[in-house]
Design a protein around this motif. Structure first.
Motif, PDB file in Angstrom:
ATOM      1  N   VAL A  46      -0.351  28.338  -1.904  1.00  0.00           N
ATOM      2  CA  VAL A  46      -1.385  29.208  -2.045  1.00  0.00           C
ATOM      3  C   VAL A  46      -1.708  29.337  -3.590  1.00  0.00           C
ATOM      4  CG1 VAL A  46      -0.978  30.326  -0.203  1.00  0.00           C
ATOM      5  CG2 VAL A  46       0.001  31.235  -1.913  1.00  0.00           C
ATOM      6  N   PHE A  47      -2.826  30.013  -3.937  1.00  0.00           N
ATOM      7  CA  PHE A  47      -3.120  30.068  -5.342  1.00  0.00           C
ATOM      8  C   PHE A  47      -3.901  29.143  -5.858  1.00  0.00           C
ATOM      9  CE2 PHE A  47       0.786  32.993  -5.362  1.00  0.00           C
ATOM     10  CZ  PHE A  47       0.074  33.999  -4.765  1.00  0.00           C
ATOM     11  N   ALA A  48      -4.757  28.911  -7.170  1.00  0.00           N
ATOM     12  CA  ALA A  48      -5.283  28.042  -7.653  1.00  0.00           C
ATOM     13  C   ALA A  48      -4.406  26.935  -8.096  1.00  0.00           C
ATOM     14  CB  ALA A  48      -6.171  28.660  -8.766  1.00  0.00           C
ATOM     15  N   THR A  49      -3.188  27.233  -8.172  1.00  0.00           N
ATOM     16  CA  THR A  49      -2.258  26.084  -8.713  1.00  0.00           C
ATOM     17  C   THR A  49      -1.382  25.868  -7.643  1.00  0.00           C
ATOM     18  OG1 THR A  49      -0.601  28.033  -9.070  1.00  0.00           O
ATOM     19  CG2 THR A  49      -2.213  26.972 -10.898  1.00  0.00           C
ATOM     20  N   GLY A  50      -1.749  25.978  -6.193  1.00  0.00           N
ATOM     21  CA  GLY A  50      -1.035  25.611  -5.302  1.00  0.00           C
ATOM     22  C   GLY A  50      -1.336  24.254  -4.557  1.00  0.00           C
ATOM     23  N   SER A  51      -0.484  23.859  -3.571  1.00  0.00           N
ATOM     24  CA  SER A  51      -0.857  22.457  -3.076  1.00  0.00           C
ATOM     25  C   SER A  51      -2.158  22.403  -2.257  1.00  0.00           C
ATOM     26  CB  SER A  51       0.269  21.880  -2.021  1.00  0.00           C
ATOM     27  OG  SER A  51       0.460  22.841  -0.814  1.00  0.00           O
ATOM     28  N   GLU A  52      -2.464  23.470  -1.831  1.00  0.00           N
ATOM     29  CA  GLU A  52      -3.780  23.476  -0.873  1.00  0.00           C
ATOM     30  C   GLU A  52      -5.082  23.367  -1.516  1.00  0.00           C
ATOM     31  OE1 GLU A  52      -3.835  27.092   1.450  1.00  0.00           O
ATOM     32  OE2 GLU A  52      -2.214  26.274   2.825  1.00  0.00           O
ATOM     33  N   ALA A  53      -5.014  23.842  -2.864  1.00  0.00           N
ATOM     34  CA  ALA A  53      -6.200  23.874  -3.796  1.00  0.00           C
ATOM     35  C   ALA A  53      -6.017  22.553  -4.355  1.00  0.00           C
ATOM     36  CB  ALA A  53      -6.052  25.038  -4.748  1.00  0.00           C
ATOM     37  N   ILE A  54      -5.147  21.906  -4.672  1.00  0.00           N
ATOM     38  CA  ILE A  54      -5.159  20.605  -5.586  1.00  0.00           C
ATOM     39  C   ILE A  54      -5.433  19.618  -4.491  1.00  0.00           C
ATOM     40  CG2 ILE A  54      -3.583  19.003  -6.599  1.00  0.00           C
ATOM     41  CD1 ILE A  54      -2.407  21.437  -8.055  1.00  0.00           C
ATOM     42  N   LEU A  81       0.937  -1.144  -0.057  1.00  0.00           N
ATOM     43  CA  LEU A  81       0.027  -0.087   0.195  1.00  0.00           C
ATOM     44  C   LEU A  81       0.709   1.316  -0.010  1.00  0.00           C
ATOM     45  CD1 LEU A  81      -2.943   1.059   0.208  1.00  0.00           C
ATOM     46  CD2 LEU A  81      -2.902   0.799   2.605  1.00  0.00           C
ATOM     47  N   PHE A  82       1.865   1.125   0.905  1.00  0.00           N
ATOM     48  CA  PHE A  82       2.764   2.352   0.719  1.00  0.00           C
ATOM     49  C   PHE A  82       3.511   2.634  -0.441  1.00  0.00           C
ATOM     50  CE2 PHE A  82       1.825   3.013   5.200  1.00  0.00           C
ATOM     51  CZ  PHE A  82       2.028   4.354   5.611  1.00  0.00           C
ATOM     52  N   LYS A  83       3.890   1.562  -1.154  1.00  0.00           N
ATOM     53  CA  LYS A  83       4.768   1.502  -2.190  1.00  0.00           C
ATOM     54  C   LYS A  83       3.743   2.151  -3.248  1.00  0.00           C
ATOM     55  CE  LYS A  83       7.137  -1.106  -5.850  1.00  0.00           C
ATOM     56  NZ  LYS A  83       7.618  -2.587  -6.022  1.00  0.00           N
ATOM     57  N   HIS A  84       2.364   1.918  -3.530  1.00  0.00           N
ATOM     58  CA  HIS A  84       1.537   2.639  -4.244  1.00  0.00           C
ATOM     59  C   HIS A  84       1.362   3.916  -4.010  1.00  0.00           C
ATOM     60  CE1 HIS A  84      -2.017   3.462  -6.707  1.00  0.00           C
ATOM     61  NE2 HIS A  84      -2.658   3.923  -5.503  1.00  0.00           N
ATOM     62  N   ALA A  85       1.203   4.251  -2.631  1.00  0.00           N
ATOM     63  CA  ALA A  85       0.798   5.770  -2.202  1.00  0.00           C
ATOM     64  C   ALA A  85       2.204   6.614  -2.510  1.00  0.00           C
ATOM     65  CB  ALA A  85       0.437   5.808  -0.716  1.00  0.00           C
ATOM     66  N   GLY A  86       3.064   6.160  -2.401  1.00  0.00           N
ATOM     67  CA  GLY A  86       4.572   6.732  -2.407  1.00  0.00           C
ATOM     68  C   GLY A  86       5.097   6.630  -3.913  1.00  0.00           C
ATOM     69  N   SER A  87       4.205   6.176  -4.973  1.00  0.00           N
ATOM     70  CA  SER A  87       4.703   6.203  -6.367  1.00  0.00           C
ATOM     71  C   SER A  87       4.508   7.268  -7.154  1.00  0.00           C
ATOM     72  CB  SER A  87       4.232   4.823  -7.049  1.00  0.00           C
ATOM     73  OG  SER A  87       2.740   5.038  -7.060  1.00  0.00           O
ATOM     74  N   SER A  88       3.572   8.244  -6.716  1.00  0.00           N
ATOM     75  CA  SER A  88       3.206   9.307  -7.347  1.00  0.00           C
ATOM     76  C   SER A  88       2.965  10.487  -6.625  1.00  0.00           C
ATOM     77  CB  SER A  88       1.871   8.973  -8.356  1.00  0.00           C
ATOM     78  OG  SER A  88       0.893   8.937  -7.563  1.00  0.00           O
ATOM     79  N   ARG A  89       3.107  11.939  -7.151  1.00  0.00           N
ATOM     80  CA  ARG A  89       3.193  12.886  -6.362  1.00  0.00           C
ATOM     81  C   ARG A  89       2.826  14.206  -7.202  1.00  0.00           C
ATOM     82  NH1 ARG A  89       1.895  11.003  -2.915  1.00  0.00           N
ATOM     83  NH2 ARG A  89       3.454  10.818  -1.160  1.00  0.00           N
ATOM     84  N   ILE A  90       2.008  15.007  -6.917  1.00  0.00           N
ATOM     85  CA  ILE A  90       1.770  16.437  -7.637  1.00  0.00           C
ATOM     86  C   ILE A  90       2.540  17.569  -6.906  1.00  0.00           C
ATOM     87  CG2 ILE A  90       0.362  18.190  -8.267  1.00  0.00           C
ATOM     88  CD1 ILE A  90      -1.993  16.202  -8.593  1.00  0.00           C
ATOM     89  N   LEU A  91       3.586  17.921  -7.598  1.00  0.00           N
ATOM     90  CA  LEU A  91       4.408  19.140  -7.151  1.00  0.00           C
ATOM     91  C   LEU A  91       4.083  20.362  -7.354  1.00  0.00           C
ATOM     92  CD1 LEU A  91       7.643  17.142  -7.775  1.00  0.00           C
ATOM     93  CD2 LEU A  91       6.244  17.048  -5.695  1.00  0.00           C
ATOM     94  N   CYS A  92       3.928  21.398  -6.505  1.00  0.00           N
ATOM     95  CA  CYS A  92       3.471  22.681  -6.811  1.00  0.00           C
ATOM     96  C   CYS A  92       4.572  23.664  -6.307  1.00  0.00           C
ATOM     97  CB  CYS A  92       2.141  23.168  -6.100  1.00  0.00           C
ATOM     98  SG  CYS A  92       1.071  21.923  -6.373  1.00  0.00           S
ATOM     99  N   VAL A  93       4.599  25.053  -7.010  1.00  0.00           N
ATOM    100  CA  VAL A  93       5.687  25.927  -6.477  1.00  0.00           C
ATOM    101  C   VAL A  93       5.155  26.712  -5.271  1.00  0.00           C
ATOM    102  CG1 VAL A  93       6.582  28.108  -7.144  1.00  0.00           C
ATOM    103  CG2 VAL A  93       5.917  26.516  -9.042  1.00  0.00           C
ATOM    104  N   THR A  94       3.787  26.830  -4.761  1.00  0.00           N
ATOM    105  CA  THR A  94       3.540  27.292  -3.613  1.00  0.00           C
ATOM    106  C   THR A  94       2.467  26.638  -2.902  1.00  0.00           C
ATOM    107  OG1 THR A  94       1.907  28.770  -4.587  1.00  0.00           O
ATOM    108  CG2 THR A  94       4.039  29.444  -4.635  1.00  0.00           C
TER     109      THR A  94
END
Length: 688
Positions: free
Chosen positions: A511-519, A496-509
């Motif tokens: 905040v904003f619509a493109t930030g990690s909080e919104a995504i 399960l952890f191998k699956h969960a750790g296989s992908s990630r979305i990376l953001c610059v900040t």
């Protein structure tokens, strides 16, 4: 003290009422308000303007223009520190562009036409006249808030930290380590290590010439800096160094492994353990090293940092017992933490730092690792002798075209090539929509923030949610006993952890619509919908990935650790949703309510948080407008987190602007080291 300074540090409604009496504010007050508004653009809080003005109040005899110039100079120094510089040029040719950038941001409003040029002249006049001698010292040994050492302005506290660190590193470079190995003994030990390679996929992984040279260099020096990009074999070098040191008579208990973050330390330990179990014809020395189970930890933990007291248990009067200290992800170390580390290392100990000098430097002030890796053109001197650059890539193989494509993309970004979308063949493959993505190699989609949602929906369906097996693992009830989870549950959790750790979305900040909080919020809504609950009523759903936000020494959790919320039953108690984390080859569960304020969702995270991590697939979401922290190094760091797939989403102009913008940090560490080693070297011109 002049009346202009009265109550300046207390920004209250009453103060604003008083300053506005008579129908208008004073010119001084108006400029303070203008600086407050402008400070935000340099990542400073408005309160920094009050701090600058209060420090300037130590010079009550200054004329109005001089007083404003001193306040602005203080703000420039604070902004430079916030950006990571330990010194900042304020006079001479080297200062023109950096000062123009700072002053245009600070003096854009409320200072009249040609404000930047006039302020530059005012600051230079203030420095030349020495009218602020109570605030600005002109000798490195003075105890003043600021030090002017031509052509730079320093914060006195930072300059002293940098000076102490330079002295300790220079001592390591000159005096070396206590253990002097016989050349015949060293050659035999090296040959023994290299003749017993690690086996991966049934194939012996022989170390390259440059890797062997890096390992051998460690045995001859007190300080060794090893820099290399992704795929250059830094982990293999760490393991070889450990095996070599034990063969040369250093007890394994005197080898200390550390990294700046908990995530980086965990990954370091995982890679070391895996390599030690795969050594071909491993002898008793290798087996003993494996049995020693050396556990990497954060630098703070190894130094015994106490949150309550804010102090470190280990320092010069209570040094570490280690004879070999190995630090991974060295590019993340800031000046102050590096100074604390060297303060706790006893003379004669070997310090080995590994990292990537092209990655993002530390969040806090300093660029220690980059300072210790001289440019290729500077190939002489003690620092050059202590530095090893790895250039040969061991991942770029014909049988792995996806990994090779990512490495080519990272190299192009590192080299500052803005044409990577238009080259022949293209370094990034263009896709017109998320439906065209193949999640292999380096891909690019030109989208706005509003057009990211279709991509996120596909990402959730294919990268996050997983197949039926993952669904079963998420719904499973895990039973935790006193000894941890049994083998069957442990295997389930590893999958399960191998699956969960296989992908990630990376953001610059964040905040904003493109930030990690919104995504994270968008993907949480999909997870909540999938679970049949209202996302706004359930901030965390069972099965969602978690990220620890701060070090928790009591529970053994560290900033950057990844976990998952799962159903757990302890003994005969009923099952509850708990936070599960990897721990020393097994797993550990904690009450979710106890951690709720210290974790966040981890579908997406900032690039800074992702340093020290590695994923199979990543997506990088660019902001809609250029921002100060979006630089070549940030983009390079983000792309190099991935092994098989990276997707960049955003405007082509934003991508190009980031590649063309390297980080600008002004640091004096390398100069200070050279000056300590060679006292005849003129480090700074006299302050005249």
């Amino acid at each position: 003290m002049k009346s202009d300074y009265a109550l300046l540090g207390i920004d209250t409604a009453w103060r604003r009422f008083e300053s506005a009496q008579g129908g208008r504010k004073s010119a001084f007050d108006e400029k303070m308000r203008a600086l407050e508004a402008a400070a935000v653009g340099l990542n400073l809080e408005p309160e920094s303007v009050h701090l600058a003005a209060e420090i300037a109040a130590f010079e009550p005899a200054l004329e109005a223009d001089e007083r404003i110039a001193l306040i602005v100079l203080m703000l420039v120094s604070l902004a430079a520190l916030q950006e990571g510089s330990t010194r900042f040029p304020i006079v001479g040719p080297i200062s023109r562009e950096p000062m123009r950038r700072m002053l245009e941001a600070l003096c854009a409003n409320g200072f009249g036409p040609d404000a930047s040029e006039r302020m530059t002249n005012s600051i230079e006049d203030l420095i030349r006249s020495n009218r602020a001698s109570a605030v600005i010292g002109r000798d490195k040994n003075e105890y003043k808030p600021l030090l002017f050492l031509t052509p730079y302005i320093f914060h006195q506290r930072i300059q002293r930290i940098e000076f102490r660190l330079a002295n300790r590193l220079a001592s390591m470079l000159v005096d070396g380590a206590d253990s002097r190995f016989d050349s015949i003994e060293l050659k035999a030990a090296l040959n023994d290590v290299f003749s017993r390679p690690v086996i991966v996929g049934g194939r012996a992984i022989a170390m390259s010439r440059e890797q062997r040279d890096a390992v051998a260099a460690v045995a001859r020096a007190g300080l060794t800096i090893i820099s290399g990009g992704p795929g250059t074999g830094k982990t293999s070098i760490i393991v070889a160094i450990m095996r070599l040191m034990v063969r040369l008579g250093i007890d394994s208990s005197r080898i200390l492994l550390m990294a700046p973050t908990g995530k980086a330390a965990y990954r370091m330990g995982e890679c070391i353990r895996e390599s030690l179990t795969r050594i071909e014809k491993g002898d008793d020395v290798d087996l003993a090293l494996l049995d020693a189970n050396l556990e990497p930890a954060t630098i703070h933990r190894q130094l015994g940092y106490s949150i309550d007291s804010g102090r470190f248990r280990h320092h010069r009067n209570n040094p570490l017992s280690a004879k070999v200290v190995i630090v991974d992800e060295g590019s993340m170390l800031d000046l102050a933490l590096m100074e604390r580390l060297t303060d706790a290392i006893q003379p004669g100990t070997r310090l080995i730092m590994l990292g990537d000098a092209n990655q993002l430097p530390s969040v806090a002030a300093g660029s220690v690792f980059r300072d210790l890796v001289p440019r290729a053109s500077d190939g002489t001197g003690a620092l050059a002798s202590a530095s090893v650059r790895l250039v040969e890539n061991h991942r770029m193989r014909q049988e792995d075209p996806a990994g090779s494509a990512i490495l080519r993309a990272a190299q192009a970004i590192k080299d500052g090539r803005p044409d990577l979308l238009n080259s022949e063949p293209p370094i990034f493959e263009r896709r017109s929509s998320s439906s065209e993505l193949i999640f292999s190699g380096a891909e690019f989609i030109a989208v706005t923030a509003r057009e990211v949602s279709p991509f996120l929906d596909r990402w959730y369906a294919e990268q996050v949610r997983g197949d039926e097996e993952i669904a079963e693992l998420l719904a499973h009830e895990y039973i935790e006993r006193d000894s941890g989870f049994d083998d069957a549950d442990g295997d389930r959790l590893r999958r399960l952890f191998k699956h969960a750790g296989s992908s990630r979305i990376l953001c610059v900040t964040r905040v904003f619509a493109t930030g990690s909080e919104a995504i994270n919020a968008h993907l949480h809504s999909r997870a909540a919908e999938n679970a049949g609950v209202a996302g706004e009523l359930a901030p965390f759903v069972v099965g969602e990935p978690l990220l620890v936000l701060r070090n928790d020494y009591e529970r053994g959790l560290f900033n950057g650790d990844h976990g998952i919320r799962l159903w757990v039953r302890r003994g005969d108690a009923r099952q509850i949703a708990m936070a599960v984390f990897p721990r020393a080859g097994n797993f550990v569960a904690f009450s979710f309510e106890a951690l709720r304020e210290f974790v966040e969702l981890a579908y997406a995270m900032t690039v800074h948080k992702a340093q020290g991590s590695e994923f199979d697939s990543t997506a990088i979401v660019l902001p809609e407008k250029p921002i100060a922290i979006l630089t070549r190094e940030l983009l390079y760091t983000a792309v190099s987190r991935s092994k098989s797939s990276v997707v960049v989403l955003g405007a082509e102009s934003i991508l190009k602007a980031a590649i063309e913008k390297p980080i600008e940090r002004f640091s004096g560490l390398a100069d200070q080291i050279k000056a300590v080693i060679d006292p005849q070297l003129t480090l700074w011109a006299p302050a005249t």
